[in-house]
Design a protein around this motif. Structure first.
Motif, short mmCIF file in Angstrom:
data_model
loop_
_atom_site.label_atom_id
_atom_site.label_comp_id
_atom_site.label_asym_id
_atom_site.label_seq_id
_atom_site.Cartn_x
_atom_site.Cartn_y
_atom_site.Cartn_z
N VAL A 71 44.66 46.34 1.21
CA VAL A 71 46.35 47.08 2.02
C VAL A 71 46.27 46.79 2.82
O VAL A 71 47.67 46.48 3.47
N ASP A 72 45.05 47.39 3.32
CA ASP A 72 44.90 47.47 4.93
C ASP A 72 44.69 46.14 5.71
O ASP A 72 45.01 45.89 7.12
N GLY A 73 44.37 45.20 4.91
CA GLY A 73 44.39 43.88 4.93
C GLY A 73 42.80 43.19 5.67
O GLY A 73 42.82 42.58 6.42
N ASN A 74 41.94 44.84 5.44
CA ASN A 74 41.00 44.69 5.52
C ASN A 74 39.97 43.60 4.89
O ASN A 74 38.44 42.88 4.99
N ILE A 75 39.99 43.51 3.14
CA ILE A 75 39.76 42.57 2.78
C ILE A 75 40.49 41.38 2.51
O ILE A 75 41.61 42.26 1.73
N SER A 76 40.49 40.22 1.91
CA SER A 76 41.37 39.06 1.84
C SER A 76 40.98 37.77 0.83
O SER A 76 39.75 38.52 1.18
N PHE A 77 41.90 37.36 1.42
CA PHE A 77 41.08 35.42 0.69
C PHE A 77 41.59 34.51 1.15
O PHE A 77 42.59 34.65 1.79
N GLU A 78 40.53 33.58 1.24
CA GLU A 78 40.80 32.50 1.77
C GLU A 78 42.07 31.66 0.37
O GLU A 78 41.73 30.88 -0.92
N HIS A 79 43.36 31.43 0.12
CA HIS A 79 43.93 30.83 -0.48
C HIS A 79 43.80 29.85 -1.22
O HIS A 79 43.36 29.17 -1.99
N ASP A 80 43.05 28.50 0.10
CA ASP A 80 43.20 27.29 -0.70
C ASP A 80 41.82 27.24 -1.67
O ASP A 80 41.59 26.37 -2.49
N LYS A 81 41.15 27.95 -1.29
CA LYS A 81 39.49 27.74 -1.26
C LYS A 81 39.54 28.08 -3.23
O LYS A 81 39.26 27.75 -4.16
N TYR A 82 40.64 29.46 -2.79
CA TYR A 82 41.20 30.07 -4.00
C TYR A 82 42.18 29.19 -5.37
O TYR A 82 41.38 28.52 -6.19
N GLU A 83 42.88 28.11 -4.57
CA GLU A 83 43.91 27.31 -6.17
C GLU A 83 42.33 25.96 -5.97
O GLU A 83 42.70 26.02 -6.94
N ALA A 84 41.11 25.86 -4.93
CA ALA A 84 40.38 24.82 -5.65
C ALA A 84 39.79 25.20 -6.50
O ALA A 84 39.48 24.54 -7.31
N ALA A 85 39.60 26.59 -6.33
CA ALA A 85 37.91 26.79 -7.62
C ALA A 85 38.35 26.90 -8.58
O ALA A 85 38.28 26.69 -10.02
N LEU A 86 40.50 27.35 -8.73
CA LEU A 86 40.66 27.00 -10.06
C LEU A 86 41.05 26.44 -10.70
O LEU A 86 41.47 26.25 -11.70
N GLY A 87 40.71 24.82 -9.83
CA GLY A 87 41.04 23.21 -10.69
C GLY A 87 42.53 23.53 -9.70
O GLY A 87 43.38 21.90 -10.78
N HIS A 88 43.37 23.39 -9.55
CA HIS A 88 44.67 23.66 -8.86
C HIS A 88 45.27 23.17 -7.77
O HIS A 88 46.19 22.07 -8.03
N LYS A 89 44.23 22.76 -6.59
CA LYS A 89 44.49 21.37 -5.81
C LYS A 89 43.06 21.29 -5.60
O LYS A 89 42.14 21.78 -5.65
N ALA A 90 43.10 20.34 -4.73
CA ALA A 90 41.27 19.27 -4.39
C ALA A 90 41.04 20.33 -2.67
O ALA A 90 42.25 20.76 -2.06
N ALA A 91 39.51 20.51 -2.80
CA ALA A 91 39.08 21.43 -1.99
C ALA A 91 39.47 20.13 -0.60
O ALA A 91 38.75 19.62 -0.75
N GLU A 92 39.83 21.23 0.69
CA GLU A 92 40.13 20.20 1.56
C GLU A 92 38.98 20.34 2.57
O GLU A 92 37.69 21.65 2.70
N GLU A 93 38.38 19.87 2.63
CA GLU A 93 36.62 20.06 3.68
C GLU A 93 37.08 19.85 5.52
O GLU A 93 38.32 19.63 5.92
#
Length: 93
Positions: A71-93
């Motif tokens: 909640v403080d923003g110290n831990i987050s995730f990379e939205h594009d990598k997360y979507e690519a890992a789920l197979g929702h979109k191609a990973a950008e290189e």
């Protein structure tokens, strides 16, 4: 156990309202915190006899610590990598 602080809505805002992602981030970070604290375990036991090293050192459990970091923003995730890992979109290189 329920999440009161930080508020669940605030936590979900940080994870695109994805409860699975929130649980994954919090549990991974809690494991990381636990590992770091366990490295200090032998030093603490030399001074005092305490079984739960996490609570002894911080006064909080690791899940609470992880959720506060999210909640403080110290831990987050990379939205594009997360979507690519789920197979929702191609990973950008």
């Amino acid at each position: 156990m329920s999440v009161i602080k930080p508020k669940i809505d605030d936590l979900l805002d940080k994870t695109d309202n994805n409860r699975f992602l929130l649980a994954s981030l919090a549990s991974k970070r809690a494991c990381d915190i636990n590992s770091m604290l366990r490295e200090q375990h032998s030093r603490v036991l030399a001074v005092q006899d305490i079984d739960d090293i996490t609570i002894a050192m911080s006064g909080k459990d690791t899940i609470s610590m992880a959720m506060e970091e999210i909640v403080d923003g110290n831990i987050s995730f990379e939205h594009d990598k997360y979507e690519a890992a789920l197979g929702h979109k191609a990973a950008e290189e």
